[in-house]
Write an enzyme that holds these catalytic residues in place. Structure first.
Site, PDB file in Angstrom:
ATOM      1  N   GLU A   1      33.457  29.876  28.024  1.00  0.00           N
ATOM      2  CA  GLU A   1      33.586  28.413  28.076  1.00  0.00           C
ATOM      3  C   GLU A   1      33.111  27.783  26.770  1.00  0.00           C
ATOM      4  OE1 GLU A   1      32.527  24.231  28.566  1.00  0.00           O
ATOM      5  OE2 GLU A   1      31.137  25.828  28.098  1.00  0.00           O
TER       6      GLU A   1
ATOM      7  N   ASP B   1      28.568  22.882  36.122  1.00  0.00           N
ATOM      8  CA  ASP B   1      28.202  23.092  34.716  1.00  0.00           C
ATOM      9  C   ASP B   1      27.509  21.852  34.158  1.00  0.00           C
ATOM     10  OD1 ASP B   1      27.973  24.175  32.188  1.00  0.00           O
ATOM     11  OD2 ASP B   1      30.043  23.748  31.620  1.00  0.00           O
TER      12      ASP B   1
ATOM     13  N   HIS C   1      22.115  23.752  24.605  1.00  0.00           N
ATOM     14  CA  HIS C   1      22.515  24.477  23.385  1.00  0.00           C
ATOM     15  C   HIS C   1      21.350  24.706  22.410  1.00  0.00           C
ATOM     16  CE1 HIS C   1      27.086  23.350  23.854  1.00  0.00           C
ATOM     17  NE2 HIS C   1      26.570  23.885  24.948  1.00  0.00           N
TER      18      HIS C   1
HETATM   19 ZN   LIG Z   1      28.227  24.772  30.027  1.00  0.00          ZN
END
Ligand SMILES: [Zn+2]
Length: 494
Positions: A358, A386, A457
């Protein structure tokens, strides 16, 4: 504003709520069902049988007290670790989830997909010349390469930094002011917007600089491009994520500096010339074969019809991918685990999918669409989780407005854990997007996203960010929704 108003627009979802209201009370929902069971000319068609509604409540209670999902995300993040596509850990995770799904009674297939193999290298930067510097010193800059970035020459790039806030400022500059320089975009993530529940929108606004900034800078002749990290908190940690090189521009090295360092550079550039030495040594290796992990709990009446629960198995490499998106995979596995363990009999097939890639290509999703698009009519409904692992308040519904009405009895049950909102949304999930576009009714839990982008992230996407109670509440939504879809007495309009 309803109490949900503060919490919608969550996660990575670039959604706009177009309708929102709390679920009706359970008693009323049941009464509707009982009336519907008696055929009268004006009766609402029965969507969920009394038995199904009773099973959903039992399933919800089981989910709220189970720690299976937490154990799964703990294994993915702590034992396996970062799972960037192409890595040994991603391959191990595919194997692990496949064997776990087999252990909980699923028929498992690994559906092959070719994935990119990008490997991070060294990433350092320092200001080597700036107004007021003490002789012989430098200022360290904290940064990371963006996913997919090309490398600098091995001795690095030393060049002046040009600071711009946005694309308009960049494009208004004469080319010779940018050519040969390092461009820094300082566009900043809107924390106020995130604080009132619209973190997905805040992310959407800022992330265009991550994806399109490097090519925009390259068109003006820049030799490298940096962005201010797309994130909601300032702890001097950089946020990675994919960048996208356009075909009409040279590929230049691309990184994200921390918000603090973006401010530092912007301040110094106002005072005079600033030179930076930048070294990035990532590599793009040949594509590798990987797979989506697909586990089916076969339906007893309509095995050919599938209800998808999913999350993505790959993660960025800086952290251990707990909230993005080990959590989403874990709650999807939990749905199948509980339904199997409680000996419930789904009429349609419940399909758990752990998507690959993804983060930097959605190749898993694209491959699934290629392999299954002729069968979209049998894809009854799809969900992707998500949006992190914080408290969920309901369901994003990317479907006809009537679907939202049909789901009210389910929302009434979900309201038990404060998750009764049904929010008509423009998008439900990156990996299920091909199905959304084919009008397969698509869903996602609405999760509190106020803090998600603080860690998203980064190296801080780790297991401790997950509160087991919030995770269990998300599992409850996914499991209840999946079983409700699998046993709905009628199909959903599309
Ligand atoms: Zn994600």
């Amino acid at each position: 504003m309803t109490k949900w108003g503060y919490l919608i627009g969550v996660g990575f979802l670039l959604t706009t709520a177009v309708a929102l209201e709390s679920a009706e009370p359970l008693e009323k929902a049941n009464a509707t069902q009982d009336e519907a069971a008696t055929p009268t000319p004006t009766a609402t068609p029965l969507v969920f049988s009394t038995q199904t509604l009773a099973d959903l409540k039992r399933l919800q209670q089981a989910a709220l007290t189970s720690n299976y999902a937490y154990r799964q995300v703990a294994h993915l993040s702590d034992n396996i670790g970062p799972r960037l596509s192409g890595s040994a850990q991603a391959a191990k995770a595919v194997e692990y989830v496949a064997s776990e799904l087999r252990a909980i009674g699923c028929e498992v297939q690994l559906e092959k997909a070719m994935v990119p193999h990008w490997v991070r290298g060294e990433e350092t930067a320092a200001l080597t010349q700036f107004p007021g510097m003490a002789e012989g010193t430098t200022q360290k800059i904290v940064l990371c390469a963006l996913g997919g970035s090309v490398a600098t020459p091995k001795e690095g790039i030393t060049a002046d930094v040009v600071v711009v806030k946005n694309f308009d400022e960049l494009n208004a500059m004469p080319r010779d002011k940018v050519a040969g320089k390092i461009v820094l975009f300082t566009y900043s993530f809107d924390k106020q917007l995130a604080a009132v529940g619209h973190s997905g929108e805040a992310y959407g606004q800022a992330v265009t600089y991550r994806s399109d900034g490097p090519s925009a800078a390259a068109r003006q002749g820049a030799v490298a491009c940096l962005i201010r990290s797309v994130g909601g908190a300032n702890y001097r940690i950089p946020h990675t994520g994919s960048t996208h090189y356009a075909n009409d521009a040279p590929k230049i090295p691309a990184g994200a500096v921390t918000s603090e360092d973006a401010d530092l550079i912007a301040d110094l550039v106002k005072q005079g010339p600033v030179k930076m030495k930048l070294l990035l040594t990532p590599q793009t290796l040949p594509d590798l074969e990987s797979a989506n992990v697909i586990g089916d709990l076969k339906g007893s009446e309509h095995p050919e019809q599938v209800v998808i629960v999913s999350g993505h198995l790959d993660s960025w490499d800086l952290g251990t991918g707990a909230i993005d998106d080990g959590a989403g995979v874990a709650v999807s596995m939990e749905a199948a685990n509980l339904i199997h363990k409680m000996n419930l009999k789904p009429k349609r097939t419940i399909r758990v999918i752990a998507w690959i890639n993804e983060e930097n290509g959605t190749r898993g999703s694209k491959q699934y669409a290629k392999d299954h698009e002729k069968d979209w009519a049998n894809h009854f409904a799809a969900m992707e989780t998500d949006g992190g692992a914080d408290h969920p308040v309901g369901l994003h519904v990317k479907a006809k407005p009537e679907v939202r009405t049909l789901l009210k009895p389910v929302a009434a049950i979900l309201q038990e854990s404060g998750a009764g909102a049904l929010d008509l949304s423009e998008h439900a999930g990156a990996d299920i997007e091909p199905m959304e576009k084919a009008n397969v009714p698509s869903f996602a839990p609405i999760q509190d996203g106020r803090f998600y982008f603080n860690y998203h992230h980064t190296a801080a996407d780790t297991l401790d960010k997950i509160d087991p109670k919030n995770l269990a509440e998300t599992s409850a939504i996914v499991a209840v929704w999946a079983y409700a879809m699998a046993n709905a007495e009628q199909s959903l309009p599309r």
